[in-house]
Design a protein around this motif. Structure first.
Motif, PDB file in Angstrom:
ATOM      1  N   ASP A 142      -8.084  20.724   2.708  1.00 53.93           N
ATOM      2  CA  ASP A 142      -8.398  21.271   4.433  1.00 53.93           C
ATOM      3  C   ASP A 142      -6.982  21.386   5.125  1.00 53.93           C
ATOM      4  O   ASP A 142      -6.939  21.629   6.239  1.00 53.93           O
ATOM      5  N   GLN A 143      -6.114  21.554   4.160  1.00 55.10           N
ATOM      6  CA  GLN A 143      -4.673  22.081   4.662  1.00 55.10           C
ATOM      7  C   GLN A 143      -3.869  20.750   5.510  1.00 55.10           C
ATOM      8  O   GLN A 143      -2.964  20.986   6.127  1.00 55.10           O
ATOM      9  N   HIS A 144      -4.459  19.708   5.770  1.00 52.99           N
ATOM     10  CA  HIS A 144      -3.997  18.559   6.300  1.00 52.99           C
ATOM     11  C   HIS A 144      -3.132  17.489   5.260  1.00 52.99           C
ATOM     12  O   HIS A 144      -3.419  17.284   4.144  1.00 52.99           O
ATOM     13  N   VAL A 145      -1.901  17.255   5.927  1.00 50.14           N
ATOM     14  CA  VAL A 145      -0.875  16.492   5.151  1.00 50.14           C
ATOM     15  C   VAL A 145      -1.238  15.009   4.861  1.00 50.14           C
ATOM     16  O   VAL A 145      -1.807  14.382   5.673  1.00 50.14           O
ATOM     17  N   ALA A 146      -1.430  14.602   3.742  1.00 45.72           N
ATOM     18  CA  ALA A 146      -1.874  13.232   3.266  1.00 45.72           C
ATOM     19  C   ALA A 146      -0.640  12.296   3.092  1.00 45.72           C
ATOM     20  O   ALA A 146      -0.959  11.193   3.137  1.00 45.72           O
ATOM     21  N   PHE A 147       0.424  12.953   2.519  1.00 44.42           N
ATOM     22  CA  PHE A 147       1.363  11.757   1.751  1.00 44.42           C
ATOM     23  C   PHE A 147       2.915  12.673   1.965  1.00 44.42           C
ATOM     24  O   PHE A 147       2.803  13.731   1.573  1.00 44.42           O
ATOM     25  N   ILE A 148       4.119  11.980   2.199  1.00 46.22           N
ATOM     26  CA  ILE A 148       5.300  12.476   2.226  1.00 46.22           C
ATOM     27  C   ILE A 148       6.104  11.305   1.288  1.00 46.22           C
ATOM     28  O   ILE A 148       5.875  10.208   1.633  1.00 46.22           O
ATOM     29  N   MET A 152       2.211   8.039  -4.767  1.00 46.64           N
ATOM     30  CA  MET A 152       1.296   9.115  -4.609  1.00 46.64           C
ATOM     31  C   MET A 152      -0.041   8.884  -5.641  1.00 46.64           C
ATOM     32  O   MET A 152      -1.344   9.004  -5.054  1.00 46.64           O
ATOM     33  N   GLU A 153       0.190   8.283  -6.722  1.00 47.07           N
ATOM     34  CA  GLU A 153      -0.871   8.111  -7.756  1.00 47.07           C
ATOM     35  C   GLU A 153      -1.689   7.014  -7.316  1.00 47.07           C
ATOM     36  O   GLU A 153      -2.975   7.053  -7.404  1.00 47.07           O
ATOM     37  N   LEU A 154      -1.078   5.923  -6.765  1.00 42.57           N
ATOM     38  CA  LEU A 154      -2.029   4.804  -6.023  1.00 42.57           C
ATOM     39  C   LEU A 154      -2.737   5.249  -4.939  1.00 42.57           C
ATOM     40  O   LEU A 154      -3.916   4.758  -4.889  1.00 42.57           O
ATOM     41  N   PHE A 155      -2.331   6.247  -4.106  1.00 42.25           N
ATOM     42  CA  PHE A 155      -3.054   6.505  -2.847  1.00 42.25           C
ATOM     43  C   PHE A 155      -4.316   7.330  -3.481  1.00 42.25           C
ATOM     44  O   PHE A 155      -5.397   7.147  -2.905  1.00 42.25           O
ATOM     45  N   LEU A 156      -4.063   8.267  -4.464  1.00 38.76           N
ATOM     46  CA  LEU A 156      -5.212   9.120  -4.907  1.00 38.76           C
ATOM     47  C   LEU A 156      -6.074   8.330  -5.700  1.00 38.76           C
ATOM     48  O   LEU A 156      -7.374   8.476  -5.639  1.00 38.76           O
ATOM     49  N   GLN A 157      -5.852   7.004  -6.396  1.00 38.72           N
ATOM     50  CA  GLN A 157      -6.657   6.285  -7.173  1.00 38.72           C
ATOM     51  C   GLN A 157      -7.436   5.573  -5.985  1.00 38.72           C
ATOM     52  O   GLN A 157      -8.348   4.955  -6.619  1.00 38.72           O
ATOM     53  N   ASN A 158      -7.119   5.298  -4.921  1.00 35.22           N
ATOM     54  CA  ASN A 158      -7.999   4.438  -4.005  1.00 35.22           C
ATOM     55  C   ASN A 158      -9.345   5.185  -3.774  1.00 35.22           C
ATOM     56  O   ASN A 158     -10.380   4.600  -3.440  1.00 35.22           O
ATOM     57  N   LEU A 174       4.699  14.650 -14.702  1.00 37.89           N
ATOM     58  CA  LEU A 174       3.396  15.628 -14.327  1.00 37.89           C
ATOM     59  C   LEU A 174       2.468  16.158 -15.427  1.00 37.89           C
ATOM     60  O   LEU A 174       1.406  16.320 -15.479  1.00 37.89           O
ATOM     61  N   SER A 175       3.606  16.530 -16.458  1.00 42.94           N
ATOM     62  CA  SER A 175       2.898  17.047 -17.800  1.00 42.94           C
ATOM     63  C   SER A 175       2.232  15.898 -18.749  1.00 42.94           C
ATOM     64  O   SER A 175       1.471  16.157 -19.412  1.00 42.94           O
ATOM     65  N   GLN A 176       2.897  14.790 -18.772  1.00 46.86           N
ATOM     66  CA  GLN A 176       2.800  13.740 -19.764  1.00 46.86           C
ATOM     67  C   GLN A 176       1.956  12.690 -19.532  1.00 46.86           C
ATOM     68  O   GLN A 176       1.183  12.235 -20.216  1.00 46.86           O
ATOM     69  N   ASP A 177       1.962  12.388 -18.030  1.00 48.23           N
ATOM     70  CA  ASP A 177       1.220  11.149 -17.756  1.00 48.23           C
ATOM     71  C   ASP A 177      -0.324  11.444 -17.865  1.00 48.23           C
ATOM     72  O   ASP A 177      -0.713  12.249 -17.142  1.00 48.23           O
ATOM     73  N   MET A 178      -1.121  10.575 -18.264  1.00 50.55           N
ATOM     74  CA  MET A 178      -2.399  10.934 -18.226  1.00 50.55           C
ATOM     75  C   MET A 178      -3.159  11.180 -17.014  1.00 50.55           C
ATOM     76  O   MET A 178      -4.029  11.942 -16.848  1.00 50.55           O
ATOM     77  N   LEU A 198       0.804  -1.093   0.014  1.00 49.20           N
ATOM     78  CA  LEU A 198      -0.126   0.022   0.034  1.00 49.20           C
ATOM     79  C   LEU A 198       0.889   1.301   0.124  1.00 49.20           C
ATOM     80  O   LEU A 198       2.065   1.391   0.242  1.00 49.20           O
ATOM     81  N   PRO A 199       0.582   2.468  -0.542  1.00 48.37           N
ATOM     82  CA  PRO A 199       1.068   3.798  -0.354  1.00 48.37           C
ATOM     83  C   PRO A 199       1.518   4.072   1.041  1.00 48.37           C
ATOM     84  O   PRO A 199       0.716   3.736   1.824  1.00 48.37           O
ATOM     85  N   TYR A 200       2.563   4.604   1.166  1.00 48.45           N
ATOM     86  CA  TYR A 200       3.311   4.817   2.640  1.00 48.45           C
ATOM     87  C   TYR A 200       3.877   6.228   2.430  1.00 48.45           C
ATOM     88  O   TYR A 200       4.350   6.590   1.337  1.00 48.45           O
TER      89      TYR A 200
END
Length: 613
Positions: free
Chosen positions: A589-595, A604-610, A500-504, A432-434
């Protein structure tokens, strides 16, 4: 006459600060809402007045903070007074009433009505959110087999020449939020109650312009006198709020006559040897001390509760309005994402998971605050004390840190990644993303993103990095690019920018030039090389997007330099980030989700896709 039927995205019951924050989110994210308020207008006098530094940060993220900050009174000092051996009060200590290292704002006071008016002005400008005064709900049902599953029948009082007319109408909505206070109609209709303790203790509250020789009248004060304990809170202008511990029988006499002179008499006695009187009393009331909580925050993830509808407590720590605003600040953006089809409905379950622990901590803190204020000081000690669970000084210190909302840290969920430390993982990298928390040791995953000052790369103007994180509905990706003068580090940033510019997945979300920010991600670059040695036009285009009408966006690249020299600034050091940099993903809401590292974009992409659609 047929009943009017209106369809909206969200119906909000209650136009207090919590309901207005929910309305502000709807206005900001382009969703429709109706706010129902049984009163004829906003709060005119009294009620809440304390604004914590975290609440100021939230208001500022909507563009409302500066107006309220300029009107408010800063409560910088806290003075504690105790009885002496002659039965007269003497000052025991003066301490700071804020922790300036944690926020660019500090605790202040302003009447609730003025705060509500700022919200109302913001909401009115959108034309998407309407406030219906003199209106309350009389029936609420939920039917999932509908595009607008929440049905609310409302009654509106219409004043007439002869008598008041009641007009009924129906509102159909996708979601409802009960922000209707401690006696919440919505909560009762859902069959939910408040559990907790109600102490046999009454306090009076009044706002006045004082006539007094008491020297600390413009400081926040806690006065422990044999005649009764007091809290003194200076307000905007010449107003001062007094919380008065009432002798037996005072509450009944106040309610019988609605006369606050009983409270003034207690203050006169408590402040001896100093003179006291009140030239005018703007507002007064009586409240009973207690801490009560509803542990169910929603029904079917369709009808939600927020603010005092969920948690009631004393006003002594000035937390009620703040936690209420922070409740719907957490909920509002999540509703916007689900309404617009940008996220799975499952994210709504995080509202209770994130806010219920905050409410429990608030009630525990309030109980200790109440005990500390009413506890008599030991005759041999000038410090106020608390039995068993720490000193009153500890509680006051907590008030300006964790209790203020600044150190709230949400636990891992679908919207917050878990931290992974290699020394504790025996099976290699988890699937899982961490978050690689070692890359930014002073940024906590789940906590609000802390502020630091940096410089705009384009013109060297200073900027508070937290102010970049506007509450528009978009996520924020802060790329700490490190020292770009090292060739390998610049290549890492360029590879990141190219992807960031080219990946779909990223190209349809990052830095798009459109009004609707829900579902989008704003990307920013913060480097720590000398600013004058970096050519902005050599940086990846994603950090300086171009528009045929407005030209380049120069305000997404920052240098961690001092404003008067090319030496490094303090942001990287404050955040605990090395010259290799890192990625920090921040929620709406300004809370940190991923580092993560600069090459952790896949995680990061896998995390957002969830949860993103």
């Amino acid at each position: 006459m047929a009943s009017e039927i209106r369809n909206v995205d969200v119906v909000i019951v209650g136009a207090g600060p919590s309901g207005l924050m929910a309305g502000a989110w709807m206005a900001q994210t382009g969703n429709t809402a109706i706010i129902l308020e049984k009163e004829a207008s906003r709060t005119q006098y009294g009620h809440a007045d304390g604004i914590e530094s975290r609440t100021f940060e939230i208001l500022d993220s909507f563009g409302m903070g500066e107006e309220i900050w300029n009107k408010a009174n800063r409560t910088i000092d806290l003075s504690i007074w105790n009885d002496d051996e002659h039965g007269e009060i003497t000052r025991s200590t003066v301490r700071e009433n804020c922790n300036p290292a944690l926020s660019r704002f500090q605790e202040a006071t302003l009447g609730q009505g003025q705060i509500e008016q700022t919200f109302l002005d913001f909401i009115d400008a959108s034309h998407l959110v309407a406030v219906k005064w003199n209106t309350g709900p009389i029936d609420l049902t939920v039917c999932e087999e509908s595009d607008y599953p929440v049905r609310v029948v409302v009654a509106t009082r219409v004043p007439g020449a002869q008598c008041e007319e009641i007009v009924h109408s129906t509102i159909r909505a996708k979601f409802a939020i009960g922000c209707d206070g401690a006696h919440s109609w919505v909560r009762k209709t859902l069959g939910l109650g408040l559990d907790g303790d109600q102490m046999n203790e009454n306090w009076g509250v009044f706002d006045s312009i004082p006539l007094t020789t008491f020297p600390d009248i413009r400081r926040r004060c806690i006065v422990k006198s044999a005649a009764g304990h007091l809290m003194i809170i200076p307000r905007e202008g010449r107003l001062v709020r007094f919380y008065v511990q009432l002798p037996p029988g005072t509450e009944q006499r106040f309610k019988a006559k609605n006369d606050a002179s009983e409270f003034v008499n207690v203050v006169k006695k408590a402040l001896r040897p100093y003179k006291f009187d009140a030239s005018s009393i703007e507002w007064s009331t009586v409240y009973s001390v207690g801490q009560r909580l509803c542990t169910t925050y929603s029904l079917y993830n369709r009808v939600f509760l927020a603010g005092d509808a969920l948690h009631t407590h004393s006003p002594k720590a000035g937390q009620g309005m703040n936690v209420s605003i922070q409740d719907t600040y957490n909920l509002g953006w999540k509703l916007a994402y689900v309404i617009k089809g940008k996220a799975k409905a499952s994210i709504l379950r995080t509202y209770q998971g994130e806010r219920l622990p905050i409410a429990k901590r608030l009630l525990d803190f309030d109980k200790r605050m109440v005990e500390g204020i009413r506890e008599k000081a030991h005759a041999s000690c000038t410090k106020c004390s608390l039995p068993a669970n720490g000193t009153f000084e500890d509680t006051l210190r907590e008030e300006n840190t964790s209790a203020s909302g600044l150190t709230v840290c949400y636990k891992p969920s679908c919207l917050i990644t878990k931290a992974w430390k290699s020394r504790n993982c025996s099976q290699g990298i988890p699937l899982l993303p961490y978050s690689r928390t070692k890359l930014a040791t002073n940024i906590a995953v789940g906590a609000r993103f802390p502020n630091a000052q940096v410089l705009f790369q384009c013109d060297s103007r200073p900027c508070n990095l937290q102010q970049v994180l506007r509450s528009t509905g978009e996520w924020h990706m802060i790329v700490f690019g490190g020292d770009l003068l090292g060739g390998s580090q610049m290549r890492r940033v360029q590879r990141l920018g190219l992807r960031l510019s080219q990946d779909m997945f990223w190209s349809k979300r990052v830095n798009l030039n459109c009004d609707d920010r829900v579902g989008h991600i704003g990307a920013y670059l913060v480097h720590c090389a000398p600013r004058k040695s970096v050519d902005m036009m050599e940086l990846p285009e994603i950090f300086r997007p171009f528009d045929q009408v407005t030209g380049f966006d120069y305000w997404k690249v920052f240098a961690d330099n001092n404003s008067c020299s090319e030496n490094c600034g303090g942001a990287y050091q404050a955040y605990g980030i090395g010259t290799e940099g890192c990625l920090v993903l921040v929620r709406p809401d300004q809370h940190v989700a991923f580092i993560g590292a600069l090459d952790d974009l896949s995680a990061m992409e896998l995390f957002l896709q969830n949860f993103m659609l």
